[in-house]
Design a protein around this motif. Structure first.
Motif, PDB file in Angstrom:
ATOM      1  N   VAL A  33       0.838  -1.203   0.000  1.00  0.00           N
ATOM      2  CA  VAL A  33       0.000   0.000   0.000  1.00  0.00           C
ATOM      3  C   VAL A  33       0.869   1.249   0.000  1.00  0.00           C
ATOM      4  O   VAL A  33       0.537   2.253  -0.649  1.00  0.00           O
ATOM      5  N   ILE A  34       1.980   1.219   0.713  1.00  0.00           N
ATOM      6  CA  ILE A  34       2.855   2.388   0.787  1.00  0.00           C
ATOM      7  C   ILE A  34       3.539   2.650  -0.551  1.00  0.00           C
ATOM      8  O   ILE A  34       3.652   3.804  -0.991  1.00  0.00           O
ATOM      9  N   ASN A  35       3.965   1.596  -1.225  1.00  0.00           N
ATOM     10  CA  ASN A  35       4.775   1.748  -2.439  1.00  0.00           C
ATOM     11  C   ASN A  35       3.971   1.796  -3.722  1.00  0.00           C
ATOM     12  O   ASN A  35       4.522   2.118  -4.767  1.00  0.00           O
ATOM     13  N   ARG A  36       2.684   1.460  -3.686  1.00  0.00           N
ATOM     14  CA  ARG A  36       1.874   1.417  -4.911  1.00  0.00           C
ATOM     15  C   ARG A  36       0.607   2.237  -4.723  1.00  0.00           C
ATOM     16  O   ARG A  36       0.037   2.281  -3.649  1.00  0.00           O
ATOM     17  N   SER A  37       0.173   2.833  -5.804  1.00  0.00           N
ATOM     18  CA  SER A  37      -1.011   3.695  -5.747  1.00  0.00           C
ATOM     19  C   SER A  37      -2.248   3.025  -6.317  1.00  0.00           C
ATOM     20  O   SER A  37      -3.297   3.654  -6.407  1.00  0.00           O
ATOM     21  N   SER A  38      -2.170   1.761  -6.719  1.00  0.00           N
ATOM     22  CA  SER A  38      -3.301   1.099  -7.358  1.00  0.00           C
ATOM     23  C   SER A  38      -4.295   0.580  -6.323  1.00  0.00           C
ATOM     24  O   SER A  38      -3.933   0.276  -5.181  1.00  0.00           O
ATOM     25  N   LEU A  39      -5.542   0.462  -6.742  1.00  0.00           N
ATOM     26  CA  LEU A  39      -6.577  -0.110  -5.883  1.00  0.00           C
ATOM     27  C   LEU A  39      -6.291  -1.581  -5.623  1.00  0.00           C
ATOM     28  O   LEU A  39      -6.586  -2.097  -4.537  1.00  0.00           O
ATOM     29  N   ALA A  40      -5.717  -2.270  -6.602  1.00  0.00           N
ATOM     30  CA  ALA A  40      -5.435  -3.697  -6.440  1.00  0.00           C
ATOM     31  C   ALA A  40      -4.502  -3.941  -5.256  1.00  0.00           C
ATOM     32  O   ALA A  40      -4.683  -4.907  -4.505  1.00  0.00           O
ATOM     33  N   SER A  41      -3.492  -3.085  -5.074  1.00  0.00           N
ATOM     34  CA  SER A  41      -2.573  -3.267  -3.956  1.00  0.00           C
ATOM     35  C   SER A  41      -3.293  -3.109  -2.623  1.00  0.00           C
ATOM     36  O   SER A  41      -3.029  -3.839  -1.666  1.00  0.00           O
ATOM     37  N   VAL A  42      -4.226  -2.168  -2.557  1.00  0.00           N
ATOM     38  CA  VAL A  42      -5.001  -1.970  -1.323  1.00  0.00           C
ATOM     39  C   VAL A  42      -5.874  -3.187  -1.037  1.00  0.00           C
ATOM     40  O   VAL A  42      -5.967  -3.662   0.100  1.00  0.00           O
ATOM     41  N   LEU A  43      -6.525  -3.720  -2.082  1.00  0.00           N
ATOM     42  CA  LEU A  43      -7.406  -4.875  -1.895  1.00  0.00           C
ATOM     43  C   LEU A  43      -6.610  -6.105  -1.476  1.00  0.00           C
ATOM     44  O   LEU A  43      -7.013  -6.828  -0.554  1.00  0.00           O
ATOM     45  N   LEU A  44      -5.492  -6.357  -2.144  1.00  0.00           N
ATOM     46  CA  LEU A  44      -4.675  -7.513  -1.784  1.00  0.00           C
ATOM     47  C   LEU A  44      -4.108  -7.377  -0.373  1.00  0.00           C
ATOM     48  O   LEU A  44      -4.045  -8.351   0.380  1.00  0.00           O
ATOM     49  N   ALA A  45      -3.683  -6.173  -0.012  1.00  0.00           N
ATOM     50  CA  ALA A  45      -3.160  -5.951   1.337  1.00  0.00           C
ATOM     51  C   ALA A  45      -4.250  -6.164   2.380  1.00  0.00           C
ATOM     52  O   ALA A  45      -3.995  -6.705   3.466  1.00  0.00           O
ATOM     53  N   SER A  46      -5.474  -5.752   2.080  1.00  0.00           N
ATOM     54  CA  SER A  46      -6.591  -5.959   3.012  1.00  0.00           C
ATOM     55  C   SER A  46      -6.863  -7.440   3.219  1.00  0.00           C
ATOM     56  O   SER A  46      -7.117  -7.891   4.343  1.00  0.00           O
ATOM     57  N   LEU A  47      -6.803  -8.209   2.145  1.00  0.00           N
ATOM     58  CA  LEU A  47      -6.981  -9.666   2.269  1.00  0.00           C
ATOM     59  C   LEU A  47      -5.871 -10.265   3.131  1.00  0.00           C
ATOM     60  O   LEU A  47      -6.127 -11.155   3.955  1.00  0.00           O
ATOM     61  N   ALA A  48      -4.649  -9.788   2.960  1.00  0.00           N
ATOM     62  CA  ALA A  48      -3.532 -10.302   3.760  1.00  0.00           C
ATOM     63  C   ALA A  48      -3.747 -10.001   5.241  1.00  0.00           C
ATOM     64  O   ALA A  48      -3.526 -10.862   6.100  1.00  0.00           O
ATOM     65  N   GLN A  49      -4.194  -8.791   5.558  1.00  0.00           N
ATOM     66  CA  GLN A  49      -4.444  -8.439   6.957  1.00  0.00           C
ATOM     67  C   GLN A  49      -5.571  -9.284   7.537  1.00  0.00           C
ATOM     68  O   GLN A  49      -5.503  -9.729   8.695  1.00  0.00           O
ATOM     69  N   ALA A  50      -6.619  -9.522   6.758  1.00  0.00           N
ATOM     70  CA  ALA A  50      -7.754 -10.311   7.247  1.00  0.00           C
ATOM     71  C   ALA A  50      -7.346 -11.758   7.507  1.00  0.00           C
ATOM     72  O   ALA A  50      -7.698 -12.345   8.536  1.00  0.00           O
ATOM     73  N   LEU A  51      -6.598 -12.356   6.581  1.00  0.00           N
ATOM     74  CA  LEU A  51      -6.167 -13.744   6.774  1.00  0.00           C
ATOM     75  C   LEU A  51      -5.226 -13.859   7.969  1.00  0.00           C
ATOM     76  O   LEU A  51      -5.241 -14.867   8.686  1.00  0.00           O
ATOM     77  N   PHE A  52      -4.418 -12.845   8.196  1.00  0.00           N
ATOM     78  CA  PHE A  52      -3.560 -12.831   9.382  1.00  0.00           C
ATOM     79  C   PHE A  52      -4.403 -12.773  10.652  1.00  0.00           C
ATOM     80  O   PHE A  52      -4.144 -13.499  11.629  1.00  0.00           O
TER      81      PHE A  52
END
Length: 782
Positions: free
Chosen positions: A272-291
């Protein structure tokens, strides 16, 4: 061929490849596979990962053929009209799939080799548990207690009951949806147990967890732009670090799961910090949820504070002293979407903070933090592998071995000697931020003498997490990252024949000869290999299987269920309960010895004296020779060396007590209550009682009070009260049908939010993928 011989063979081939690379360069030939390479370059990546090198002239010819569509090399290809084929459909399908976010991850051949190495080492490391036998399970005195709730989940999947919100097995019952130990919503954990059974499925989950730990650390290194060698070393070292197998060995399986997903949480923040795309935010959110869904809050709490440090460290411009709002907005959006995904479990947990307490082996008012260690003692956990060391009295209140075993070897500490060169090479902010996270974990370990104790005093909820040595597990990740920066700096200096420290003179000092750097390269690779091998051999000792259950226990519990179909509780001695939790779940019994430290809080509507009712188990199971009060128990059966005893004077599951009698006495013995025989459990969340009363009575269930329970009398809502922390309701004279149902409002609100958020993420991926696909196809259609 042994594993060691195989690895040595691979290393020998790699060194041979290096010699060939040096010989080619000495002869003036390029080893770069790019057709643009016409001159010898500097020392390339060691071994070049055995990459096949086409001669430049052949590669140019191949690319020309691909451009012209000859030989099937182009995307669309050249198809003969006389030979119909489905290839155009397949090409369009592939093009469509490649349009979706995350599908454009381009891995060079060397990176695929990395992933294959991680996969191979994962199988080697987890090999001791890869035995498909239901009689052999993971070790640890808490393993079966922690995964037992998966039995309820599997019964729901099989259509035998409704979705389990309430756990009727632990003690006198406990909220399951508000339990931090559940892991149902992480499919990487729950589905293998559903497909292969809890015992064998746990072994598959352990394999997946090691792989996800290694792959997550590899992606974290990729996001930090580490070199290929450094990424692979980080990945293998973290995957085999001592904390994960130590938790497995102790039966803390959810803690091991959390460590497997921890690097994905950190990597997600960096996406999320290094990329401005929505896809990076969505993938990062999934990673946080699975954690979050790995089934424990310990490492999530540690990671939360580390993520805050990462956020402020990278989203704040320290030179201009202001926020980079574009980054801050993406981080807030990720947090918002993550909260939406975890609402199904997080909201019930949040709503139950005042209803349940985790004593964790402490008295309610005790504030001592067992396992708190001075930083110098805590660091020893990382590079001393002898477990007997932790029984040394020189450690100030050191925890149990499984609570402090975090062995990662001495290599990370040796590499830290090159931290200053790494700092000078342009990674100042990263080193400072990750170093701060590491020192925060050290301070957390030293909670009794650090500022963390003040935070605990301000946030009393944190006092439920009083095993501070576990912060070292998270600290190991940041320590490996810091040492990786040093390794990258050292490796770059060797590869490119540059001095480690920047020179302030007009011209740099002359470098060493290529042969010297080649020798240094080989020595460094050998040292890294030996460090991985050493950690592998030391920590794999903690990975093994043991008998999942003794035959006497299975027969005894089945005997109890067949001879007594009512609701009752069973006390099992410690030597039995560690091997019986799954069988207790399968036989639909209740066990006060499987409690995990959680106890109900104080209910708001308490009727009578808090100690009026003192429930005791109806049956006791123990091995022959163990202590038991024989005067108050009758021997029911002896099965092998296990004995089953019955206590005759126990409370029934449902009973009536006159309200005046309840208010006038301090304690009501079992003989003074009126049993209610017609009490049926309808699934895990609902209890139906048919009762007839001749006066104003209180109907009491041997079920823990918990917010979220609802009661109706003759289909009319009534008010739930509590008697000695048990469910109760006042009833009038006459015959009534009383229905208790556990249906917490927080779950009713959280579940739709999670479903809606997941649907939003799915639609967002579809929309972005379709738009990309249409954009790519429009020029071709025109």
């Amino acid at each position: 061929m042994s594993i060691t011989e195989f690895i040595l063979l691979v290393l020998s081939v790699a060194i041979l490849d290096l010699i060939v690379v040096l010989w080619l360069r000495k002869r003036g030939r390029s080893t770069d596979s790019s057709p643009k390479a016409t001159t010898p370059g500097k020392l390339s990546r060691l071994f070049a990962w055995l990459k096949y090198r086409k001669p430049p002239e052949k590669q140019l010819a191949s690319q020309e053929k691909e451009r012209q569509g000859i030989g099937g090399g182009s995307v669309e290809g050249t198809l003969s009209p006389e030979k119909p084929t489905i290839r155009p459909l397949l090409v369009r399908a592939a093009s469509f799939l490649k349009s979706f976010p995350g599908s454009k991850l381009q891995f060079p051949a060397g990176e695929w080799i990395d992933i294959l190495v991680i996969t191979f080492v994962t199988f080697l490391y987890a090999y001791p548990v890869l035995v498909s036998h239901p009689g052999l399970g993971l070790p640890g005195r808490e393993y079966q207690a922690h995964v037992g709730s998966a039995v309820l989940f599997n019964q729901w999947l099989a259509g035998e009951t409704d979705f389990p919100l309430w756990n009727p097995v632990l003690g006198t019952g406990r909220s399951l949806i508000a339990d931090p130990f559940i892991f149902f919503f992480n499919p990487f954990l729950s589905l293998p147990m559903a497909i292969f059974g809890v015992i064998n499925g746990s072994k598959v989950v352990v394999l997946l967890n090691f792989f996800m730990a290694g792959l997550g650390m590899w992606f974290l290194g990729r996001e930090l732009k580490f070199g290929q060698l450094t990424r692979l070393w980080c990945s293998l070292l973290y995957m085999m670090s001592g904390a994960i197998p130590a938790h497995l060995n102790a039966g803390h399986i959810q803690l091991a799961f959390a460590l497997g997903w921890l690097p994905w949480s950190i990597a997600g923040m960096l996406w999320v910090i290094n990329r401005s795309s929505l896809a990076s935010v969505l993938l990062a959110s999934l990673a946080q949820a699975l954690f979050f869904f790995t089934g424990n809050l310990y490492y999530q709490i540690y990671a939360f504070f580390c993520l805050l440090i990462l956020s402020f460290g990278f989203a704040f411009d320290w030179k201009q002293f202001h926020f980079k709002w574009e980054i801050a907005k993406r981080i807030l959006l990720m947090a918002f979407i993550s909260l939406g995904l975890i609402s199904i479990q997080f909201l019930p947990e949040l709503a139950s903070i005042s209803d349940v307490r985790n004593l964790g082996g402490y008295l309610p008012d005790e504030t001592e933090y067992y396992g708190s260690q001075r930083p110098e003692n805590a660091l020893v956990n990382y590079f001393v592998s002898d477990m007997e060391f932790y029984r040394n009295p020189t450690l100030d209140k050191a925890p149990y071995p499984q609570e402090s075993y975090r062995y990662i070897g001495v290599m990370p500490f040796l590499l830290l000697f090159f931290l200053i060169p790494a700092y000078q090479r342009g990674h100042k902010k990263e080193i400072l931020v990750f170093g701060l996270c590491f020192f925060l974990m050290l301070a957390w370990t030293d909670i009794r003498f650090s500022f963390i104790k003040t935070i605990y005093n301000v946030l009393p909820f944190l006092n439920q997490f009083r095993w501070p040595g576990r912060a070292l597990s998270v600290g190991a990740l940041f320590l490996i990252v810091l040492s990786a920066y040093c390794l990258d700096s050292l490796w770059a200096s060797i590869r490119f024949n540059k001095p480690l420290l920047k020179s302030h003179s007009a011209s740099d000092a002359p470098g060493a000869t290529p042969q010297t750097y080649s020798i240094l390269s080989i020595l460094l690779i050998l040292g890294l290999f030996l460090s991985i091998r050493h950690v592998y051999l030391k920590n794999q000792e903690l990975i093994y299987l043991e008998n999942a259950s003794e035959p006497e226990i299975k027969v005894g519990l089945a005997f109890l269920r067949n001879n007594d179909p009512s609701e009752f509780s069973v006390y099992a001695s410690h030597a039995i309960v560690i091997k019986s939790a799954l069988d207790i779940y399968k036989n639909h019994l209740r066990s006060p010895t499987i409690v995990d430290g959680w106890v109900p809080g104080n209910p708001p509507l308490l009727l009578g004296d808090p100690g009026a009712i003192k429930l005791e188990p109806r049956y006791w199971l123990n091995w022959e020779g163990e202590d038991i009060d024989h005067t108050n128990h009758n021997l029911v059966a002896s099965i092998g060396s296990m004995q089953i005893w019955q206590k005759p004077d126990t409370y029934p599951y449902a009973f009536l007590v006159p309200i005046q009698h309840l208010l006038s006495v301090d304690q009501i013995p079992p003989g003074e209550v009126q049993p209610v025989t017609d009490a049926q459990r309808d699934g895990t969340n609902r209890i139906v009682v048919e009762v007839e009363s001749d006066q104003e009575n209180v109907l009491i269930l041997s079920e823990s009070w918990f917010s979220g329970w609802r009661v109706s009398i003759d289909h009319h809502p009534a008010e739930i009260v509590s008697v000695s922390n048990l469910l109760a309701v006042q009833i009038s004279p006459g015959r009534h049908v009383v229905e208790f149902e556990y249906s917490p409002l927080a779950f009713k609100v959280g579940a739709p939010i999670s479903v809606f958020t997941l649907l939003f993420i799915t639609l967002a991926f579809l929309r972005e993928g379709l738009m990309t696909y249409v954009k790519n196809q429009m020029p071709q259609e025109i």
